[in-house]
Design an enzyme around this catalytic site. Structure first.
Site, PDB file in Angstrom:
ATOM      1  N   GLY A  19       0.834  -1.200   0.000  1.00 37.71           N
ATOM      2  CA  GLY A  19       0.000   0.000   0.000  1.00 37.71           C
ATOM      3  C   GLY A  19       0.864   1.243   0.000  1.00 37.71           C
ATOM      4  CG  PHE A  20      -0.940   5.117  -0.429  1.00 43.32           C
ATOM      5  CD1 PHE A  20      -0.554   5.759  -1.592  1.00 43.32           C
ATOM      6  CD2 PHE A  20      -2.271   4.776  -0.277  1.00 43.32           C
ATOM      7  CE1 PHE A  20      -1.469   6.049  -2.593  1.00 43.32           C
ATOM      8  CE2 PHE A  20      -3.194   5.064  -1.266  1.00 43.32           C
ATOM      9  CZ  PHE A  20      -2.802   5.703  -2.427  1.00 43.32           C
ATOM     10  N   GLY A  21       1.994   3.121   2.470  1.00 42.04           N
ATOM     11  CA  GLY A  21       3.070   3.120   3.443  1.00 42.04           C
ATOM     12  C   GLY A  21       4.206   2.196   3.066  1.00 42.04           C
ATOM     13  CB  VAL A  85       2.172 -12.392   5.614  1.00 41.74           C
ATOM     14  CG1 VAL A  85       2.820 -12.501   6.995  1.00 41.74           C
ATOM     15  CG2 VAL A  85       3.176 -11.834   4.604  1.00 41.74           C
ATOM     16  CD  GLU A 176     -14.126  11.040  -2.862  1.00 40.33           C
ATOM     17  OE1 GLU A 176     -13.403  12.046  -2.786  1.00 40.33           O
ATOM     18  OE2 GLU A 176     -13.690   9.875  -2.870  1.00 40.33           O
ATOM     19  CG  ASP A 306      -5.685   2.726   6.654  1.00 41.67           C
ATOM     20  OD1 ASP A 306      -5.314   3.888   6.930  1.00 41.67           O
ATOM     21  OD2 ASP A 306      -6.375   2.460   5.657  1.00 41.67           O
ATOM     22  CB  ALA A 323      -3.025   8.067   0.905  1.00 41.97           C
TER      23      ALA A 323
END
Length: 436
Positions: A19-21, A85, A176, A306, A323
């Site tokens: 993900g973003f991290g 995992v 949205e 998150d 994000a």
């Protein structure tokens, strides 16, 4: 068996989650004296802020996805394994997966979050979540399937459940998504389905709090509610959902809505492998860390994004699940690991809030940047520019821009294709009295 760490020239940093991290950690460790191993069950990164556009047919799935290996093709110290995992053994410093075990010197858990149904098994079974690409495609297929089914129903009164769309959760995702579905009603329905009238289709946004976009400014919250109502969305505030049986969604005040489509965006819960003590799992199923993103009582292990409960005296509720938090934590952790390896002093993590924004429909958005608030068309242009520049890959940027441009001028573009039929659970017998 894990490889022998004594055979490696540099310490191994394992990152769980693309993900973003996780991506940010790997990028910041480029050309550093560490070995980077990224594990993920998918071989691509997803730009989640635009997933609702996949769910509503504005964009194709590959427009917001980018191959992990291609992203790091020039980074010699980077390795990727497609793996699920299973568990973490921090005493042995081993990550166990379905493709083998991997030893580590430092571990970053960046596994993100999944949908939180708050223990309601009925809603879990029948409502549609939207936390990954497959779930977004399920929503797209199911919305279109309901429209196709409505065409086959001759009596308009019997079409009601197929043409009522309920989105639960008034955060950015719900706002949205409900705006995008309302645009299908206003601009697409009668063109693609001449047998149907847009007056027959209804879009509901349900929020348990007294306002939508509660984490944004009061001005942005009110503006977004007004924009939604202008699109024809019925906004239900201070409303608690009690159940959904596949035919009717019920509320605490006794009301109900007959519907075959409930999209759940009311909460998230962290997801992580086995191996973490229950004592450090906080509200929202998140892993508690200290002020340097280190997992409590697990040396060498970090949690970001998150899945992280970054709880301090100044942040008793932790950081928002957005994000920029994951990206800033990712950059910080990469630096922290390098400082630790070289025995340099480290500082606590400080999040810099660059602002928040949400789009409502084709040319309206709300933007908060510190004390500055703006909306409307200029807000939409700002939202569009920021998101376009954040997508990985020139091809994806170009395809997204072209799709947005066509939609802006024609109001009728999109990927309204049912490639895989979504087989929803068989609904229970509906005994609730419908009042909407």
């Amino acid at each position: 068996m894990p490889s022998n760490s004594s055979n490696r020239k540099f310490p191994r940093v394992i990152i769980i989650g693309a993900g973003f991290g996780g991506i940010e950690v790997a990028k910041k460790l480029k050309n550093k004296e560490v070995e980077v191993l990224l594990l993920d069950r998918n071989n691509f990164h997803t730009f989640q802020p635009l997933m609702y556009q996949v769910a509503t047919g504005t964009l194709s799935a590959d427009s917001i996805s980018f191959p992990v290996r291609k992203m790091f093709k020039g980074q010699d110290n980077f390795h990727f394994r497609l793996a699920d995992v299973k568990s973490v053994d921090n005493e042995a410093k081993i990550v166990r997966t379905d493709v083998g075990d991997f030893d580590y010197d430092y571990l970053i858990v960046a596994t993100g979050a999944t949908t939180n149904f708050f223990g309601n098994q009925q809603i879990t079974k029948y409502a549609l979540p939207m936390k990954n690409i497959q779930e977004a495609l399920n929503i797209r297929s199911y919305v279109l399937q309901n429209l196709e089914e409505a065409v086959r129903i001759e009596n308009p009164a019997d079409r009601k459940a197929n043409l009522n769309f309920v989105i639960v959760g008034g955060g950015p995702t719900g706002v949205e998504l409900s705006g995008a579905i309302a645009e299908i009603k206003n601009n697409v329905l009668e063109k693609d389905y001449p047998e149907l009238k847009k007056s027959e289709m209804s879009v509901y946004l349900v929020e348990g709090l007294p306002k939508v976009l509660a984490n944004l400014s009061e001005k942005s919250s009110k503006d977004s509610e007004r924009y939604l109502k202008d699109l024809g969305v019925e906004v239900l505030l201070n409303v608690q959902v009690t159940g959904y049986d596949g035919n009717s969604i019920t509320f605490a005040d006794g009301r109900s809505i007959e519907t075959k489509t409930v999209i759940w965006g009311a909460g998230v819960a962290g997801q992580y492998p086995d191996g973490f003590k229950k004592e450090i799992i906080q509200r929202g199923n998140r892993i508690q860390t200290d002020d340097q993103c280190r997992v409590i009582d697990m040396p060498g292990v970090y949690a970001i994004g998150d899945v992280s409960a970054f709880i301090t005296d100044d942040l008793p509720r932790g950081l928002p699940g957005v994000a920029p938090v994951a990206q800033q934590q990712g950059a910080y952790v990469a630096k922290h690991i390098l400082q630790t390896i070289s025995n340099q002093p480290t500082e606590k993590f400080n999040y810099f809030d660059k602002g928040s924004m949400a789009t409502i429909g084709r040319n309206k958005a709300v933007v908060d940047m510190g004390k500055i608030h703006f909306n409307g068309f200029f807000g939409w242009m700002t939202w569009m520019f920021v998101h376009l520049m954040s997508i990985y890959g020139f091809r994806n940027k170009l395809i997204t821009f072209v799709n947005w441009s066509i939609k802006f001028f024609t109001k009728n573009s999109g990927v309204r294709l049912i490639f895989h039929k979504y087989d929803e659970p068989v609904p229970e017998k509906n005994q609730a009295e419908t009042v909407h």
